[in-house]
Write a protein that holds these residues in place. Structure first.
Motif, PDB file in Angstrom:
ATOM      1  N   GLY A   1      91.560   2.786  79.728  1.00  0.00           N
ATOM      2  CA  GLY A   1      90.825   1.972  80.690  1.00  0.00           C
ATOM      3  C   GLY A   1      89.731   2.776  81.361  1.00  0.00           C
ATOM      4  O   GLY A   1      89.607   3.984  81.134  1.00  0.00           O
ATOM      5  N   ASP A   2      88.929   2.108  82.151  1.00  0.00           N
ATOM      6  CA  ASP A   2      87.870   2.816  82.889  1.00  0.00           C
ATOM      7  C   ASP A   2      88.001   2.607  84.395  1.00  0.00           C
ATOM      8  O   ASP A   2      87.161   3.050  85.160  1.00  0.00           O
ATOM      9  N   GLU A   3      89.063   1.899  84.804  1.00  0.00           N
ATOM     10  CA  GLU A   3      89.226   1.653  86.247  1.00  0.00           C
ATOM     11  C   GLU A   3      90.642   1.985  86.703  1.00  0.00           C
ATOM     12  O   GLU A   3      91.360   1.137  87.214  1.00  0.00           O
TER      13      GLU A   3
ATOM     14  N   TRP B   1      88.694  -3.979  77.906  1.00  0.00           N
ATOM     15  CA  TRP B   1      87.493  -4.332  77.134  1.00  0.00           C
ATOM     16  C   TRP B   1      86.210  -3.858  77.825  1.00  0.00           C
ATOM     17  O   TRP B   1      85.605  -2.885  77.407  1.00  0.00           O
ATOM     18  N   ASP B   2      85.832  -4.513  78.940  1.00  0.00           N
ATOM     19  CA  ASP B   2      84.557  -4.188  79.607  1.00  0.00           C
ATOM     20  C   ASP B   2      84.570  -2.774  80.177  1.00  0.00           C
ATOM     21  O   ASP B   2      85.420  -2.453  80.993  1.00  0.00           O
ATOM     22  N   GLY B   3      83.644  -1.957  79.757  1.00  0.00           N
ATOM     23  CA  GLY B   3      83.555  -0.597  80.292  1.00  0.00           C
ATOM     24  C   GLY B   3      84.392   0.412  79.508  1.00  0.00           C
ATOM     25  O   GLY B   3      84.230   1.613  79.681  1.00  0.00           O
ATOM     26  N   THR B   4      85.288  -0.068  78.646  1.00  0.00           N
ATOM     27  CA  THR B   4      86.119   0.833  77.838  1.00  0.00           C
ATOM     28  C   THR B   4      85.762   0.673  76.353  1.00  0.00           C
ATOM     29  O   THR B   4      85.412   1.641  75.680  1.00  0.00           O
ATOM     30  N   ALA B   5      85.827  -0.567  75.852  1.00  0.00           N
ATOM     31  CA  ALA B   5      85.480  -0.825  74.443  1.00  0.00           C
ATOM     32  C   ALA B   5      83.991  -1.118  74.283  1.00  0.00           C
ATOM     33  O   ALA B   5      83.372  -0.698  73.312  1.00  0.00           O
TER      34      ALA B   5
HETATM   35 MG   LIG Z   1      86.976  -2.108  82.564  1.00  0.00          MG
END
Ligand SMILES: [Mg+2]
Length: 289
Positions: free
Chosen positions: A227-229, A10-14
């Protein structure tokens, strides 16, 4: 290709941040859910932090049948029934087990303060784990995910305190202290925080492969994971989204939208571009039909 199941962070991706509106991404999810695409949000957070706990309001009961959430770093798996959020099973630890984790994390805090005068803060209130803030003086404001330059900042901070091996050494210290606990503890990190608890995002994705994909005859090769991580924070220390790669999911397709450059585990395809890239992907999944 068109996927039958889309797992995503969610955070950083969506969404860009917790305060950013979910309208746009929810608007893109809606027709995919209506079409029967299984969408599974995998996040370390709790439901009240996802569109302020209002995400379900964007969708109809029928659309919600295809939406699931694996939250709390492996602790909480949800689906929707008659439009209501439904916890699959009681996976939360009891108070005694939680206190054992708290005790181990306090010991890590104590060790770092005694031996390296490193100040840390502990967040005790996560569902199955604790967060140990290694850079208490540095705030991410409302962006609660890895920021550009943060790993370098942390590494130099740790070295200044005499921890020559940096993040890798702190993680090893935490793992060593964690071994004394009666509960098997996994140590993961997103640079600013160490996260310590018995489960990870691996437990969330494996749960949904077994309980949603398999019963619906969806093979993992028809699933993707965003994802972003994903990238390594230090040698041998993979980012939190890398825990989505498991024995059960490894035949799926993994995409990283991070704007920061880093070494990715070999399974991951680097896309860059942040939330915009993920939203374009959702649009593509809808097109051509
Ligand atoms: Mg994230």
């Amino acid at each position: 290709m068109k996927y039958k199941a889309i797992f995503f962070d969610w955070d950083g991706t969506a969404v860009e941040s917790r305060k950013a509106p979910a309208d746009e991404v929810a608007g893109l999810m809606k027709p995919l859910l209506a079409k029967g695409i299984v969408m599974i949000i995998i996040s370390g957070t709790t439901y009240d932090k996802i569109a302020s706990g209002e995400l379900h309001r964007y969708f109809t009961e029928a659309e919600l049948e295809n939406l699931h959430l694996g939250l709390g770093r492996g602790a909480l798996n949800y689906s929707f029934k008659n439009g209501e959020l439904m916890l699959h099973e009681e996976t939360e630890l009891n108070i005694i087990q939680k206190l054992k984790i708290h005790e181990s994390v306090f010991k890590i805090h104590q060790y770092l303060l005694e031996n390296y005068t490193l100040n840390t803060d502990i967040v005790f209130t996560r569902p199955n784990y604790c967060k140990l803030d290694l850079m208490a003086e540095y705030s991410r404001n409302d962006r609660l995910y890895l920021q550009e330059g943060e790993v370098e900042r942390l590494e130099s901070h740790l070295k200044e305190q005499g921890i020559k091996g940096g993040l890798k050494e702190v993680t090893a210290i935490a793992e060593e202290i964690g071994k004394c606990s009666e509960i098997k503890l996994e140590v993961t990190t997103d640079a600013k925080y160490l996260e310590i608890g018995p489960t990870t995002k691996s437990d969330n994705v494996d749960y949904f492969v077994d309980h949603i994909l398999t019963p619906q005859n969806i093979g993992v090769e028809n699933a993707c994971f965003w994802g972003d991580e994903y990238s390594y924070l230090a040698d041998g220390i993979p980012g939190s989204d890398s825990y989505m790669v498991t024995e059960k999911t490894k035949k799926g397709h993994f995409f990283d939208v991070s704007k920061t450059s880093g070494v990715l585990p070999k399974e991951i395809i680097s896309m860059g571009g942040g939330t915009e890239t993920f939203r374009s992907f959702l649009k593509e999944q809808l097109s051509g039909e």
